[in-house]
Design a protein around this motif. Structure first.
Motif, PDB file in Angstrom:
ATOM      1  N   SER A  39       0.791  -1.224   0.000  1.00 43.00           N
ATOM      2  CA  SER A  39       0.000   0.000   0.000  1.00 43.00           C
ATOM      3  C   SER A  39       0.832   1.289   0.000  1.00 43.00           C
ATOM      4  CB  SER A  39      -0.998   0.005   1.138  1.00 43.00           C
ATOM      5  OG  SER A  39      -0.357  -0.080   2.371  1.00 43.00           O
ATOM      6  N   PRO A  40       1.926   1.417   0.754  1.00 43.72           N
ATOM      7  CA  PRO A  40       2.663   2.676   0.715  1.00 43.72           C
ATOM      8  C   PRO A  40       3.211   2.997  -0.676  1.00 43.72           C
ATOM      9  CG  PRO A  40       3.322   1.388   2.624  1.00 43.72           C
ATOM     10  CD  PRO A  40       2.471   0.505   1.757  1.00 43.72           C
ATOM     11  N   ALA A  41       3.642   2.009  -1.410  1.00 38.59           N
ATOM     12  CA  ALA A  41       4.191   2.256  -2.737  1.00 38.59           C
ATOM     13  C   ALA A  41       3.104   2.666  -3.722  1.00 38.59           C
ATOM     14  CB  ALA A  41       4.904   1.000  -3.248  1.00 38.59           C
ATOM     15  N   LEU A  42       1.903   2.132  -3.568  1.00 40.34           N
ATOM     16  CA  LEU A  42       0.817   2.438  -4.486  1.00 40.34           C
ATOM     17  C   LEU A  42       0.191   3.784  -4.178  1.00 40.34           C
ATOM     18  CD1 LEU A  42      -0.848   1.396  -6.847  1.00 40.34           C
ATOM     19  CD2 LEU A  42      -2.334   0.253  -5.219  1.00 40.34           C
ATOM     20  N   GLY A  43       0.101   4.158  -2.924  1.00 39.89           N
ATOM     21  CA  GLY A  43      -0.471   5.440  -2.541  1.00 39.89           C
ATOM     22  C   GLY A  43      -1.979   5.458  -2.639  1.00 39.89           C
ATOM     23  N   VAL A  44      -2.525   6.649  -2.906  1.00 42.72           N
ATOM     24  CA  VAL A  44      -3.964   6.847  -2.952  1.00 42.72           C
ATOM     25  C   VAL A  44      -4.502   6.407  -4.301  1.00 42.72           C
ATOM     26  CG1 VAL A  44      -5.815   8.561  -2.844  1.00 42.72           C
ATOM     27  CG2 VAL A  44      -3.854   8.742  -1.310  1.00 42.72           C
ATOM     28  N   CYS A  45      -5.583   5.642  -4.262  1.00 47.75           N
ATOM     29  CA  CYS A  45      -6.268   5.184  -5.469  1.00 47.75           C
ATOM     30  C   CYS A  45      -7.708   5.663  -5.417  1.00 47.75           C
ATOM     31  CB  CYS A  45      -6.267   3.654  -5.540  1.00 47.75           C
ATOM     32  SG  CYS A  45      -4.638   2.931  -5.665  1.00 47.75           S
ATOM     33  N   HIS A  46      -8.396   5.543  -6.543  1.00 47.95           N
ATOM     34  CA  HIS A  46      -9.811   5.887  -6.597  1.00 47.95           C
ATOM     35  C   HIS A  46     -10.594   4.694  -7.105  1.00 47.95           C
ATOM     36  CE1 HIS A  46      -7.927   9.876  -6.554  1.00 47.95           C
ATOM     37  NE2 HIS A  46      -8.989  10.184  -5.830  1.00 47.95           N
ATOM     38  N   ILE A  47     -11.803   4.534  -6.598  1.00 48.03           N
ATOM     39  CA  ILE A  47     -12.691   3.466  -7.042  1.00 48.03           C
ATOM     40  C   ILE A  47     -13.185   3.825  -8.436  1.00 48.03           C
ATOM     41  CG2 ILE A  47     -14.871   2.252  -6.591  1.00 48.03           C
ATOM     42  CD1 ILE A  47     -12.813   1.706  -4.403  1.00 48.03           C
ATOM     43  N   THR A  48     -12.961   2.932  -9.402  1.00 44.62           N
ATOM     44  CA  THR A  48     -13.433   3.178 -10.765  1.00 44.62           C
ATOM     45  C   THR A  48     -14.649   2.335 -11.119  1.00 44.62           C
ATOM     46  OG1 THR A  48     -11.907   1.543 -11.701  1.00 44.62           O
ATOM     47  CG2 THR A  48     -11.143   3.832 -11.595  1.00 44.62           C
ATOM     48  N   ARG A  49     -14.861   1.248 -10.388  1.00 41.68           N
ATOM     49  CA  ARG A  49     -16.008   0.386 -10.666  1.00 41.68           C
ATOM     50  C   ARG A  49     -16.259  -0.523  -9.474  1.00 41.68           C
ATOM     51  NH1 ARG A  49     -16.371  -2.585 -16.266  1.00 41.68           N
ATOM     52  NH2 ARG A  49     -16.629  -0.416 -16.765  1.00 41.68           N
ATOM     53  N   THR A  50     -17.536  -0.764  -9.196  1.00 45.19           N
ATOM     54  CA  THR A  50     -17.889  -1.773  -8.201  1.00 45.19           C
ATOM     55  C   THR A  50     -18.206  -3.059  -8.941  1.00 45.19           C
ATOM     56  OG1 THR A  50     -20.204  -1.085  -8.220  1.00 45.19           O
ATOM     57  CG2 THR A  50     -18.801  -0.093  -6.546  1.00 45.19           C
ATOM     58  N   LEU A  51     -17.799  -4.167  -8.371  1.00 44.60           N
ATOM     59  CA  LEU A  51     -17.983  -5.473  -8.991  1.00 44.60           C
ATOM     60  C   LEU A  51     -18.761  -6.386  -8.050  1.00 44.60           C
ATOM     61  CD1 LEU A  51     -14.325  -5.877 -10.271  1.00 44.60           C
ATOM     62  CD2 LEU A  51     -16.312  -5.248 -11.632  1.00 44.60           C
ATOM     63  N   PRO A  52     -19.340  -7.446  -8.587  1.00 47.36           N
ATOM     64  CA  PRO A  52     -20.062  -8.396  -7.732  1.00 47.36           C
ATOM     65  C   PRO A  52     -19.126  -9.025  -6.707  1.00 47.36           C
ATOM     66  CG  PRO A  52     -20.493  -8.835 -10.053  1.00 47.36           C
ATOM     67  CD  PRO A  52     -19.395  -7.822  -9.989  1.00 47.36           C
ATOM     68  N   PRO A  53     -19.674  -9.443  -5.589  1.00 48.84           N
ATOM     69  CA  PRO A  53     -18.851 -10.060  -4.539  1.00 48.84           C
ATOM     70  C   PRO A  53     -18.236 -11.377  -4.998  1.00 48.84           C
ATOM     71  CG  PRO A  53     -21.064  -9.575  -3.738  1.00 48.84           C
ATOM     72  CD  PRO A  53     -21.068  -9.335  -5.200  1.00 48.84           C
ATOM     73  N   LEU A  54     -17.089 -11.661  -4.460  1.00 48.28           N
ATOM     74  CA  LEU A  54     -16.446 -12.951  -4.627  1.00 48.28           C
ATOM     75  C   LEU A  54     -16.510 -13.599  -3.252  1.00 48.28           C
ATOM     76  CD1 LEU A  54     -14.895 -14.918  -6.428  1.00 48.28           C
ATOM     77  CD2 LEU A  54     -12.803 -13.783  -5.710  1.00 48.28           C
ATOM     78  N   GLY A  55     -17.377 -14.559  -3.090  1.00 48.90           N
ATOM     79  CA  GLY A  55     -17.647 -15.087  -1.759  1.00 48.90           C
ATOM     80  C   GLY A  55     -18.485 -14.085  -1.005  1.00 48.90           C
TER      81      GLY A  55
END
Length: 96
Positions: A39-55
């Motif tokens: 996570s520290p290397a990736l930084g802040v992201c934004h949600i671009t799409r919601t997907l169906p649950p997996l389990g």
């Protein structure tokens, strides 16, 4: 003798008891630190799409502004960004 083969995916089928999506489109999130500590290397992201649950965990497509590709993340791998990252989301997408 030819018998038809039935192929099944080894993916859990979403059930009606799965958790609701906690994050909204455009919301600023980051990957939680875990075993890989990515996570520290990736930084802040934004949600671009919601997907169906997996389990039982809802899935999301997320994107970091500095990268040209999207990533797949489950809800339990994400945390909301508060502070500067959230302010940027509000200025960009006009909601919080």
């Amino acid at each position: 003798m030819n018998t038809p083969h039935i192929y099944r995916r080894n993916t859990p089928i979403a059930n009606h008891r799965s958790a609701p999506h906690r994050f909204a489109l455009g919301q600023a999130v980051r990957l939680k630190g875990g075993f890989a500590q990515r996570s520290p290397a990736l930084g802040v992201c934004h949600i671009t799409r919601t997907l169906p649950p997996l389990g039982e965990s809802p899935q999301y497509r997320i994107r970091n502004d500095g990268e040209s590709h999207e990533r797949l993340a489950s809800q339990n791998e994400l945390e909301a960004v508060t502070g500067e990252g959230a302010d940027l989301m509000e200025r960009t997408f006009h909601h919080g």
